[in-house]
Write an enzyme that holds these catalytic residues in place. Structure first.
Site, mmCIF file in Angstrom:
data_model
loop_
_atom_site.group_PDB
_atom_site.id
_atom_site.type_symbol
_atom_site.label_atom_id
_atom_site.label_comp_id
_atom_site.label_asym_id
_atom_site.label_seq_id
_atom_site.Cartn_x
_atom_site.Cartn_y
_atom_site.Cartn_z
ATOM 1 N N ASP A 101 -68.377 0.178 9.585
ATOM 2 C CA ASP A 101 -68.381 -0.313 8.220
ATOM 3 C C ASP A 101 -69.666 -1.128 8.021
ATOM 4 O O ASP A 101 -70.338 -1.471 9.005
ATOM 5 C CB ASP A 101 -67.127 -1.178 8.001
ATOM 6 C CG ASP A 101 -67.078 -1.785 6.609
ATOM 7 O OD1 ASP A 101 -67.442 -1.091 5.643
ATOM 8 O OD2 ASP A 101 -66.674 -2.955 6.491
ATOM 9 N N ARG A 318 -75.490 -5.951 -3.540
ATOM 10 C CA ARG A 318 -74.218 -5.344 -3.926
ATOM 11 C C ARG A 318 -74.051 -5.511 -5.437
ATOM 12 O O ARG A 318 -74.181 -6.620 -5.956
ATOM 13 C CB ARG A 318 -73.051 -6.026 -3.210
ATOM 14 C CG ARG A 318 -73.076 -5.831 -1.713
ATOM 15 C CD ARG A 318 -72.160 -6.819 -1.021
ATOM 16 N NE ARG A 318 -70.782 -6.708 -1.480
ATOM 17 C CZ ARG A 318 -69.894 -5.843 -0.991
ATOM 18 N NH1 ARG A 318 -70.262 -5.003 -0.037
ATOM 19 N NH2 ARG A 318 -68.661 -5.815 -1.429
ATOM 20 N N GLY A 399 -68.845 1.494 1.127
ATOM 21 C CA GLY A 399 -68.498 1.726 -0.272
ATOM 22 C C GLY A 399 -69.613 1.357 -1.226
ATOM 23 O O GLY A 399 -69.452 1.453 -2.444
#
Length: 597
Positions: A101, A318, A399
């Site tokens: 991750d 992000r 993600g």
């Protein structure tokens, strides 16, 4: 034998001179000698002594060597390494694929609000670590002197922002003050954060489900929209500079509905009522999800904001998009009836709630986007370089946006300027044209055909590159939307073939289910030892799908640790766990087996 041997059993001939192994007068010697006889007899049938020895060795390796290794002890959090099983020690030394991750695993998961885009204008003047690294690769020197920060700059937990144009009420003088006000209100209202402590900006603390949410609420506080109290039905916000410069007022917003975030929806919404009775839906989420639900019009802001999102992604930030929608009372009442029915349903409740949310989360108006910095953990690039030199291939499953993931890959030394990249993205002109026509069937057909052609051509190119220049590194990058079609049984063989040729793979915008599917694909297809490492509940399925699961005890709770085989505090400790303990455990067990032979 030691208990029951006795002279009364005359037929055994135990009277007179008897061997030590059968002498009832010395039962301890009888017990010991009989035990060794038993082991000798059984060893020809089942090597039970070997099994016992191996289990003892594995237990000692875990309890004494791994758990007590000071090189894997994290002093800041007082967290040692923890072996939760002793069955996989030797497999640590045979790992060939690592699935990792990004957030909280490669990065620190300490989010700081860094930049934003409001109404088509970028705010925030800082320079990220990724930008500095990119400049160094390009041979450009960047001076980031702290003394050059303005007087309005603020650096606290969750907030590291500097721009005089919108700090301390200066946003009122901007060309789009209404958009700024909606942006700050969305940050202060659209969340599930709980405030704790004194209701003052200096002493209050926020308890949030994720560090991102806490950072966004901290940003609203510093912009003058201070969220300080929550009740079951209201959110209290102290708003500054709204009516006039220097003014301050406490406003109670009634929260009517909360549409919570999950990994499938990738967005969160609240329906609130203003003190004047106005109904507004505020929504924040991933850019691809929000853009699909925007109302027609405002094409300039949409285009400009998309460019800003790519710019933020290239800086390794992000991103989240913020949007809102005004609701009439009739619209809300008819929708709320369906929402209450779905919420009280006993079967497929979550599915029905998602379907009802789709009915109201549409025709949104884009306000802007946020950019949050999450810095890399210490020692990550050196760790990845060492593991790569050992022949281990590393996959990053995240993600985040593709631009963010690629720049993190550069910062982690997964990819460099000499690496040949194979990129499969859903952000192509052909796919966007299909999306503009709005036919879901046509969009699916176009994406699948595009993925099919790309996989075939890239696989041929990768094979040529491998035969002509075997020393050149190859990287494969794909987003979650294309990955969904690439995992189709008809395309899975090409996907696996290309992935196994490449030295590193980056999967962006992937869901927890896709992480597990990719891990299982390689585990079954490559037939090599795989390892998954993550820190949050969304990584549990990936951790369980691999041969070896590593949990990082970070900021997102202990779910990953509880589902793992080994737990460490930092990604860089993988070097010692695999190349020291894994290697030595493997060699020691091999020598034990040969010795018993």
């Amino acid at each position: 034998s030691g208990v029951f041997i006795n002279e009364k059993y005359f037929y055994l001939g135990l009277r007179g001179r008897v061997e030590d192994q059968f002498n009832p007068k010395n039962r301890l010697v009888v017990t010991i000698l009989t035990m060794f006889t038993l082991i000798t007899l059984y060893s020809t049938i089942i090597p039970i002594s070997l099994y016992v020895s191996i289990e003892m060795i594995k237990f000692i390796q875990c309890a004494q060597f791994i758990n007590n290794d000071l090189n894997m002890y994290h002093a800041e959090s007082n967290t040692p390494a923890l072996a939760r099983t002793s069955n996989l020690n030797e497999e640590l030394g045979q790992v060939e694929y690592i699935f990792s991750d990004k957030t909280g695993t490669l990065t620190r998961n300490l989010m700081e609000f860094f930049k934003c885009s409001i109404g088509g204008e970028i705010y925030g003047t800082g320079i990220t670590e990724i930008e500095k690294g990119g400049a160094e690769r390009a041979g450009v020197r960047i001076d980031d002197d702290e003394d050059k920060r303005s007087a309005t700059a603020v650096h606290e937990k969750g907030f590291n922002f500097d721009d005089t144009r919108i700090m301390r009420g200066a946003w009122r003088n901007e060309p789009n003050p209404e958009a700024c006000m909606e942006f700050f209100r969305c940050l202060a209202i659209c969340h599930t954060v709980l405030p704790e402590g004194e209701e003052t900006p200096e002493k209050i603390t926020y308890q949030a489900a994720s560090p991102d949410e806490a950072a966004l609420v901290a940003a609203a506080k510093n912009f003058g929209f201070f969220f300080y109290r929550r009740t079951p039905t209201t959110v209290m916000v102290r708003e500054s500079h709204v009516d006039r410069m220097g003014s301050m007022q406490d406003v109670a917003y009634e929260i009517l509905n909360v549409l919570e975030f999950n990994s499938t929806r990738k967005r969160q919404s609240v329906v609130c009522r203003f003190p004047n009775g106005k109904l507004v839906l505020y929504c924040k989420g991933a850019d691809n999800v929000i853009y699909e639900r925007l109302a027609d019009g405002n094409y300039d802001i949409k285009k400009t904001s998309r460019e800003h999102l790519e710019q933020f992604g290239s800086a390794g930030l992000r991103t989240l998009c913020l949007a809102y929608r005004d609701l009439s009372m009739d619209q809300y009442k008819s929708w709320n009836e369906k929402f209450v029915q779905a919420k009280s349903s006993l079967r497929d409740r979550d599915k029905k709630l998602d379907e009802v949310a789709e009915l109201i989360e549409k025709d949104l108006i884009l306000i802007g986007c946020t950019a949050i910095e999450d810095k890399l953990q210490e020692g990550v690039p050196a760790c990845i370089e060492t593991l790569s030199a050992a022949g281990i291939k590393i996959w990053v499953l995240t993600g985040d946006k593709m631009e963010t993931a690629i720049n993190i890959a550069y910062a982690c030394s997964l990819v460099n300027n000499d690496t040949k990249q194979f990129i499969i993205s859903s952000e192509t002109d052909t796919i966007r044209e299909a999306e503009d026509r709005g036919d879901p069937v046509e969009i699916a057909r176009v994406i699948k055909e595009s993925v099919k052609q790309s996989l075939r051509s890239y696989l041929e190119e990768a094979r040529r590159s491998l035969s002509n220049t075997p020393e050149r590194k190859l990287a494969f990058i794909i987003d979650g939307r294309c990955l969904m079609y690439a995992l189709d049984p008809a395309l899975r063989v090409n996907l696996l073939g290309l992935s196994l040729i490449c030295h590193s793979v980056v999967c962006c915008r992937v869901s927890p289910l896709q992480k597990a599917q990719v891990t299982s694909l390689v585990r079954k297809g490559a037939r090599k030892i795989t390892l998954s490492i993550g820190d949050g509940a969304n990584d549990v399925s990936m951790i369980q799908a691999a041969h070896v699961g590593i949990g990082i005890s970070g900021q997102e709770g202990m779910q990953a640790v509880m589902a793992s085989d080994f737990a460490i505090a930092q990604f860089r400790y993988l070097t010692d766990l695999l190349l020291v303990h894994g290697r030595w455990s493997y060699l020691r067990l091999c020598k034990v087996c040969l010795w018993f032979r």
